[in-house]
Design a protein around this motif. Structure first.
Motif, PDB file in Angstrom:
ATOM      1  N   THR A 182     -50.814  -3.873 -82.778  1.00 39.05           N
ATOM      2  CA  THR A 182     -51.303  -2.500 -82.102  1.00 39.05           C
ATOM      3  C   THR A 182     -50.549  -2.472 -81.124  1.00 39.05           C
ATOM      4  O   THR A 182     -49.952  -1.392 -80.492  1.00 39.05           O
ATOM      5  CB  THR A 182     -52.397  -1.627 -82.032  1.00 39.05           C
ATOM      6  OG1 THR A 182     -53.234  -2.255 -83.938  1.00 39.05           O
ATOM      7  CG2 THR A 182     -52.992   0.000 -81.845  1.00 39.05           C
ATOM      8  N   TYR A 183     -50.845  -3.437 -79.978  1.00 42.25           N
ATOM      9  CA  TYR A 183     -50.841  -3.553 -78.559  1.00 42.25           C
ATOM     10  C   TYR A 183     -49.886  -4.371 -78.107  1.00 42.25           C
ATOM     11  O   TYR A 183     -49.846  -5.760 -78.669  1.00 42.25           O
ATOM     12  CB  TYR A 183     -52.188  -3.656 -78.063  1.00 42.25           C
ATOM     13  CG  TYR A 183     -53.609  -2.314 -78.081  1.00 42.25           C
ATOM     14  CD1 TYR A 183     -52.668  -1.515 -77.948  1.00 42.25           C
ATOM     15  CD2 TYR A 183     -53.778  -3.175 -79.100  1.00 42.25           C
ATOM     16  CE1 TYR A 183     -54.045  -0.496 -77.902  1.00 42.25           C
ATOM     17  CE2 TYR A 183     -54.989  -1.912 -79.350  1.00 42.25           C
ATOM     18  CZ  TYR A 183     -54.858  -0.671 -78.880  1.00 42.25           C
ATOM     19  OH  TYR A 183     -55.962   0.196 -79.104  1.00 42.25           O
ATOM     20  N   MET A 184     -49.005  -3.793 -77.081  1.00 42.29           N
ATOM     21  CA  MET A 184     -47.854  -5.322 -76.187  1.00 42.29           C
ATOM     22  C   MET A 184     -48.240  -5.241 -75.287  1.00 42.29           C
ATOM     23  O   MET A 184     -47.934  -3.734 -74.338  1.00 42.29           O
ATOM     24  CB  MET A 184     -46.639  -4.542 -76.794  1.00 42.29           C
ATOM     25  CG  MET A 184     -45.946  -5.594 -76.066  1.00 42.29           C
ATOM     26  SD  MET A 184     -43.768  -5.480 -76.503  1.00 42.29           S
ATOM     27  CE  MET A 184     -43.965  -3.947 -76.047  1.00 42.29           C
ATOM     28  N   ALA A 185     -48.567  -6.435 -74.238  1.00 42.39           N
ATOM     29  CA  ALA A 185     -48.345  -6.532 -72.945  1.00 42.39           C
ATOM     30  C   ALA A 185     -46.993  -7.463 -72.872  1.00 42.39           C
ATOM     31  O   ALA A 185     -46.824  -8.367 -72.593  1.00 42.39           O
ATOM     32  CB  ALA A 185     -49.502  -7.625 -72.714  1.00 42.39           C
ATOM     33  N   THR A 186     -46.434  -6.498 -71.285  1.00 46.42           N
ATOM     34  CA  THR A 186     -45.208  -6.862 -71.081  1.00 46.42           C
ATOM     35  C   THR A 186     -45.781  -7.001 -69.102  1.00 46.42           C
ATOM     36  O   THR A 186     -46.584  -6.505 -68.896  1.00 46.42           O
ATOM     37  CB  THR A 186     -44.005  -6.237 -71.233  1.00 46.42           C
ATOM     38  OG1 THR A 186     -44.856  -5.184 -70.526  1.00 46.42           O
ATOM     39  CG2 THR A 186     -44.478  -6.436 -72.181  1.00 46.42           C
ATOM     40  N   SER A 187     -44.654  -7.767 -68.963  1.00 44.68           N
ATOM     41  CA  SER A 187     -45.247  -8.103 -67.501  1.00 44.68           C
ATOM     42  C   SER A 187     -43.494  -8.792 -67.095  1.00 44.68           C
ATOM     43  O   SER A 187     -42.729  -8.851 -67.635  1.00 44.68           O
ATOM     44  CB  SER A 187     -45.958  -9.055 -66.722  1.00 44.68           C
ATOM     45  OG  SER A 187     -45.090 -10.782 -67.660  1.00 44.68           O
ATOM     46  N   GLY A 188     -43.339  -7.349 -65.404  1.00 47.82           N
ATOM     47  CA  GLY A 188     -41.926  -8.459 -65.249  1.00 47.82           C
ATOM     48  C   GLY A 188     -41.393  -8.359 -63.477  1.00 47.82           C
ATOM     49  O   GLY A 188     -42.691  -8.534 -62.876  1.00 47.82           O
ATOM     50  N   LEU A 189     -40.300  -8.506 -63.013  1.00 49.34           N
ATOM     51  CA  LEU A 189     -40.676  -8.816 -61.624  1.00 49.34           C
ATOM     52  C   LEU A 189     -41.396  -7.627 -61.042  1.00 49.34           C
ATOM     53  O   LEU A 189     -40.592  -7.863 -59.637  1.00 49.34           O
ATOM     54  CB  LEU A 189     -38.587  -9.150 -61.429  1.00 49.34           C
ATOM     55  CG  LEU A 189     -38.075 -10.582 -62.422  1.00 49.34           C
ATOM     56  CD1 LEU A 189     -36.875 -10.346 -61.505  1.00 49.34           C
ATOM     57  CD2 LEU A 189     -39.305 -11.453 -61.953  1.00 49.34           C
ATOM     58  N   ASP A 190     -41.074  -6.591 -61.090  1.00 49.56           N
ATOM     59  CA  ASP A 190     -41.616  -5.335 -60.157  1.00 49.56           C
ATOM     60  C   ASP A 190     -42.987  -5.639 -59.907  1.00 49.56           C
ATOM     61  O   ASP A 190     -43.543  -4.642 -59.178  1.00 49.56           O
ATOM     62  CB  ASP A 190     -40.953  -4.201 -61.400  1.00 49.56           C
ATOM     63  CG  ASP A 190     -42.047  -3.829 -62.428  1.00 49.56           C
ATOM     64  OD1 ASP A 190     -42.133  -4.972 -63.218  1.00 49.56           O
ATOM     65  OD2 ASP A 190     -41.819  -2.149 -63.403  1.00 49.56           O
ATOM     66  N   LEU A 241     -48.071  -4.929 -64.905  1.00 46.64           N
ATOM     67  CA  LEU A 241     -48.179  -5.801 -66.343  1.00 46.64           C
ATOM     68  C   LEU A 241     -48.870  -4.289 -67.215  1.00 46.64           C
ATOM     69  O   LEU A 241     -49.789  -3.423 -66.532  1.00 46.64           O
ATOM     70  CB  LEU A 241     -49.628  -6.424 -66.324  1.00 46.64           C
ATOM     71  CG  LEU A 241     -50.769  -7.357 -67.159  1.00 46.64           C
ATOM     72  CD1 LEU A 241     -49.187  -7.622 -67.868  1.00 46.64           C
ATOM     73  CD2 LEU A 241     -51.853  -7.427 -66.753  1.00 46.64           C
ATOM     74  N   LYS A 242     -47.736  -4.014 -67.740  1.00 46.54           N
ATOM     75  CA  LYS A 242     -47.475  -3.315 -68.969  1.00 46.54           C
ATOM     76  C   LYS A 242     -48.632  -3.451 -70.036  1.00 46.54           C
ATOM     77  O   LYS A 242     -48.594  -4.238 -70.864  1.00 46.54           O
ATOM     78  CB  LYS A 242     -47.266  -2.567 -69.352  1.00 46.54           C
ATOM     79  CG  LYS A 242     -46.978  -2.177 -67.418  1.00 46.54           C
ATOM     80  CD  LYS A 242     -45.011  -1.029 -67.497  1.00 46.54           C
ATOM     81  CE  LYS A 242     -44.676  -0.321 -66.272  1.00 46.54           C
ATOM     82  NZ  LYS A 242     -43.620   0.379 -66.564  1.00 46.54           N
ATOM     83  N   ILE A 243     -49.741  -2.507 -70.655  1.00 49.88           N
ATOM     84  CA  ILE A 243     -49.554  -2.590 -72.725  1.00 49.88           C
ATOM     85  C   ILE A 243     -48.964  -1.255 -73.180  1.00 49.88           C
ATOM     86  O   ILE A 243     -49.801   0.147 -72.333  1.00 49.88           O
ATOM     87  CB  ILE A 243     -51.240  -2.724 -72.504  1.00 49.88           C
ATOM     88  CG1 ILE A 243     -52.051  -4.150 -71.689  1.00 49.88           C
ATOM     89  CG2 ILE A 243     -51.858  -2.395 -73.960  1.00 49.88           C
ATOM     90  CD1 ILE A 243     -53.283  -3.681 -71.553  1.00 49.88           C
ATOM     91  N   PHE A 244     -48.693  -1.544 -74.065  1.00 49.30           N
ATOM     92  CA  PHE A 244     -47.505  -0.672 -74.833  1.00 49.30           C
ATOM     93  C   PHE A 244     -48.806  -0.140 -76.855  1.00 49.30           C
ATOM     94  O   PHE A 244     -48.887  -1.732 -76.367  1.00 49.30           O
ATOM     95  CB  PHE A 244     -46.139  -1.059 -75.251  1.00 49.30           C
ATOM     96  CG  PHE A 244     -45.642  -0.807 -73.628  1.00 49.30           C
ATOM     97  CD1 PHE A 244     -44.925   0.444 -73.282  1.00 49.30           C
ATOM     98  CD2 PHE A 244     -45.737  -1.925 -72.693  1.00 49.30           C
ATOM     99  CE1 PHE A 244     -44.177   0.378 -72.590  1.00 49.30           C
ATOM    100  CE2 PHE A 244     -45.377  -2.138 -71.405  1.00 49.30           C
ATOM    101  CZ  PHE A 244     -44.315  -0.249 -71.317  1.00 49.30           C
TER     102      PHE A 244
END
Length: 653
Positions: free
Chosen positions: A414-422, A425-428
């Protein structure tokens, strides 16, 4: 001619016998002491009142009762004034049957069952409770009650959707399948009561922040067996380390950047194998069981057994950076520096497909456990979703302004967590919208993220690990306040939660750390699927069954429920081709042809009248349907438009 009755048969005995008189007097006194009347005494001992003095017949005989067994219940006490003798049989009265007319024909039984079949374990009201050998009865007869909410949770059939214009045979099969599904959901809800273990979270006293609780405090508060699950392995010589737990959660594989490879039973701390491949190790992963181990080395992909013996060297998978294994498909997914995503079928040893992502070097990869879709993170801030059956990505999501550093998907898909160089930390939400639900800016960007079985999210930022918790399983974790925080002796290089254990394994530049995270794992495991305590024979039998039930790689898609639906476009195309081949529509409705009647009622005029009547009825039905459609269109067009758009309009389909 009448014959005199013989003494002792039909009439009373002679009066002049004093012995008979003494027996009668003794018998009358004994019955009077018991409180029996004259008629009751007569019935109890076989008396028959006649025209004479009503004396007993066969005074010398004794009534012998049938011996009573220990499993038979005691007879109910006789009421006052009732006869203690054997009960009399009631006369059977038969009700007169209604006369059957010769002209009436019995109604034919419909092939379509109107009511769904009741479950087998439903209680029968007419059935008497069975007695056991000891004579005890079940105080709770019938099957155990099942909660309605639990049965609704396990139900997988949507009864609101019906198949239009289905044949009686097809409809009967559907009703049978619905009844079986309902019975299965009730049994699953009833078996849920046996899951006695419950997850427990860490709670602070008087509003205390749980993020300030150290691992030493947690270890001191738990029992000895749980405290032994927290340990540190000081391996600075060959670090940094990547780690991976087996599907049962019992075994742990370690892979150091400088060639150190080891596998151990981390519960008992028993070492299975330890080797040095004399080459840089990029990633390490268990295959379908702990007996096989895949190691992505600097040049090629190698397969080892649990004794450290090299079994295979796959040279077609070169420059591999990350590994993911799909357990139900027996596929090993690899991403490489050359930008290729390769699927290797480990059951037959062949490469299923090799897809070019056209996005440069690939070093961020995660799998969705729900639908086996691979998520790849790219340097342009997008995350692409891949399936081996399609050469193009299934979807692309713009997640960050910079490159994507880490991706993780929860166990429910159901949920995807991503992290980036900016440093975001987001949850989609992966349920069709692919919209961000929450975001948080971190002082240091998270280089590694991982989800637990209960929905906890862990992120490694430098030498600090933060863990966020949500409301429970299948719920989005709250990024406002961390649940736990732990500082390590080196920079984080790998994260993974241990299945069925409240443990988080962290690989860093100083070795391996096993953290205690209360409430992170599923407390109840399926012993037939993933049994941490299975023997070697049980593992072999499970492996054979898993190979027989292997899912083909072509079935991997975004929505697995779409596999059970009917492809309407292909079905219509097949119907058109069949009509062109035959020259007519075999499924078309035949024109109405009235049947011939006897006794001169099948005249030409009556046949024409019946045909016209049926045609008029069909015409009325068509007109009624067209009027209903026109009314629906008018209602849709006459809806008042909103004066002001709302922010929630984006979720309206």
């Amino acid at each position: 001619m009448e014959t005199a009755p013989k003494p002792g048969r039909g009439g009373p005995p002679k009066e002049d016998k004093p012995q008979a008189k003494r027996k009668v007097a003794a018998w009358v006194e004994a019955n009077a002491a018991l409180g029996l009347g004259a008629s009751d005494r007569a019935r109890a001992r076989g008396f028959r009142s006649g025209s004479g003095s009503g004396l007993p017949i066969g005074l010398g005989l004794r009534v012998r009762r049938k011996p009573q067994r220990y499993w038979e219940g005691e007879a109910p006490p006789a009421a006052a004034g009732a006869s203690p003798g054997p009960p009399r049989k009631k006369a059977r009265t038969r009700e007169p049957r209604p006369p059957r007319s010769k002209s009436a024909h019995p109604a034919k039984k419909s092939r379509l069952r109107q009511k769904p079949r009741a479950p087998k374990d439903a209680p029968d009201p007419k059935r008497r409770p069975q007695r056991t050998l000891s004579g005890a009865q079940d105080p709770f007869p019938g099957p155990a009650p099942a909660p309605v909410e639990g049965a609704r949770k396990f139900c997988r059939i949507d009864k609101s959707r019906t198949l239009p214009h289905s044949k009686p045979k097809t409809r009967s099969k559907l009703e049978t399948a619905e009844a079986q599904e309902e019975e299965a959901s009730v049994r699953a809800a009833r078996a849920e009561l046996l899951l006695t273990e419950e997850p427990g979270f860490l709670e602070g006293e008087d509003g205390e922040d749980t993020a300030k609780i150290l691992q030493t405090d947690v270890v001191g508060a738990v029992d000895i067996a749980s405290a032994a699950k927290h340990f540190d392995l000081n391996l600075r010589q060959f670090g940094p380390y990547r780690l991976n737990y087996s599907r049962t959660g019992r075994h742990l594989a370690l892979g150091g950047r400088r060639g150190h490879v080891a596998a151990l039973d981390w519960v008992t701390k028993k070492l299975m194998c330890e080797i040095n491949v004399m080459e840089a190790v990029q990633d390490i992963h268990f295959l379908h069981s702990e007996a096989l181990l895949a190691v992505a080395q600097n040049r090629w992909l190698y397969i080892y057994d649990n004794q450290g013996i090299e079994l295979h060297c796959i040279r077609r998978c070169d420059r591999v950076t990350r590994l993911e294994f799909l357990p139900f498909h027996f596929l090993l997914a690899t991403c490489s520096e050359t930008g290729f995503l390769t699927y290797l079928d480990v059951s037959v040893g062949k490469i299923v497909t090799a897809l070019n992502a056209r996005a440069g070097r690939l070093s961020v990869m995660a799998q969705n456990p729900y639908n086996a879709v691979i998520h790849l993170g790219h340097s342009n801030g997008t995350v692409s979703l891949w399936s081996p059956a399609v050469k193009e990505p299934l979807a692309k999501i713009l997640c960050h302004r910079g490159a994507v550093r880490a991706v993780a998907v929860d166990s429910t898909g159901t949920y995807m967590a991503t992290s980036g160089l900016d440093h975001q930390l987001k949850i989609f939400d992966l349920r069709g919208t692919f919209q961000p639900l929450s975001a948080r800016t971190l002082p240091q960007g998270a280089g590694h993220v991982a989800f637990s079985q209960r929905g906890l999210l862990a992120a490694g930022m430098g030498d600090v690990v933060n863990i966020w918790a949500g409301q429970g399983k299948a719920s989005s974790p709250s990024l406002e306040q961390p649940y736990l925080t732990h500082r390590l002796s080196g920079r984080v290089h790998g994260l993974q939660f241990c299945p069925f254990e409240d443990v988080l394994g962290v690989g860093h530049s100083g070795g391996i750390t096993s953290m205690l995270v209360p409430g992170s794992a599923e407390p109840n495991f399926d012993g037939l699927e993933n049994n941490p305590y299975r023997s070697r024979k049980q593992r072999q039998e499970w492996e054979v069954k898993a190979l027989l039930e292997k899912v083909p790689a072509e079935l991997i898609c975004l929505d697995p429920r779409a596999l059970a639906e009917v492809d309407v476009v292909s079905l219509e195309q097949q119907k058109k081709e069949r009509i062109e081949r035959l020259g007519y529509d075999p499924d078309a409705k035949a024109p109405f042809q009235p049947k011939a009647k006897q006794k001169g009622r099948s005249s030409t005029a009556s046949l024409v009248k019946r045909k016209k009547k049926v045609m008029d009825q069909e015409h009325r039905d068509k007109v009624r349907q067209s009027l209903e459609q026109q009314q629906q269109q008018k209602q849709e067009t006459t809806k008042p438009p909103r004066a002001r758009p709302s922010a929630l309009d984006r979720f309206v389909r």
